[in-house]
Motif scaffolding. Sequence first.
Motif, PDB file in Angstrom:
ATOM      1  N   THR A  40       0.827  -1.206   0.000  1.00  0.00           N
ATOM      2  CA  THR A  40       0.000   0.000   0.000  1.00  0.00           C
ATOM      3  C   THR A  40       0.861   1.257   0.000  1.00  0.00           C
ATOM      4  O   THR A  40       0.602   2.200  -0.756  1.00  0.00           O
ATOM      5  N   LEU A  41       1.891   1.275   0.833  1.00  0.00           N
ATOM      6  CA  LEU A  41       2.795   2.430   0.887  1.00  0.00           C
ATOM      7  C   LEU A  41       3.572   2.586  -0.414  1.00  0.00           C
ATOM      8  O   LEU A  41       3.791   3.702  -0.890  1.00  0.00           O
ATOM      9  N   SER A  44       1.136   3.923  -3.178  1.00  0.00           N
ATOM     10  CA  SER A  44       0.747   5.325  -3.003  1.00  0.00           C
ATOM     11  C   SER A  44       1.911   6.293  -3.180  1.00  0.00           C
ATOM     12  O   SER A  44       1.725   7.504  -3.229  1.00  0.00           O
ATOM     13  N   THR A  46       4.210   6.650  -0.964  1.00  0.00           N
ATOM     14  CA  THR A  46       4.679   7.063   0.359  1.00  0.00           C
ATOM     15  C   THR A  46       6.067   6.502   0.613  1.00  0.00           C
ATOM     16  O   THR A  46       6.922   7.163   1.192  1.00  0.00           O
TER      17      THR A  46
END
Length: 79
Positions: A40-41, A44, A46
Amino acid sequence: MIDDTIHSKNDRNSVNDPEAASKLRKRIESKYHEYHKDATLLASGTVIPCGTSVWRDALIRLRDDRPGHYFVPIFPSSK
């Protein structure tokens, strides 16, 4: 995003509160093994994997391309 109590709005390479910035970096660094493979990081943006020989240039580009965000390079613990 930038925390105005820690990070300087006027200088992307400066901090208003060095002690708080250091604590934040250490907290992020302590979770290196959790963050570096988090899908997920990664998706995105991030977490952005970067080779050890180019991270400084990549950090400059990120700070230019995404103003208002806080970027810090983190590496696996050498301990």
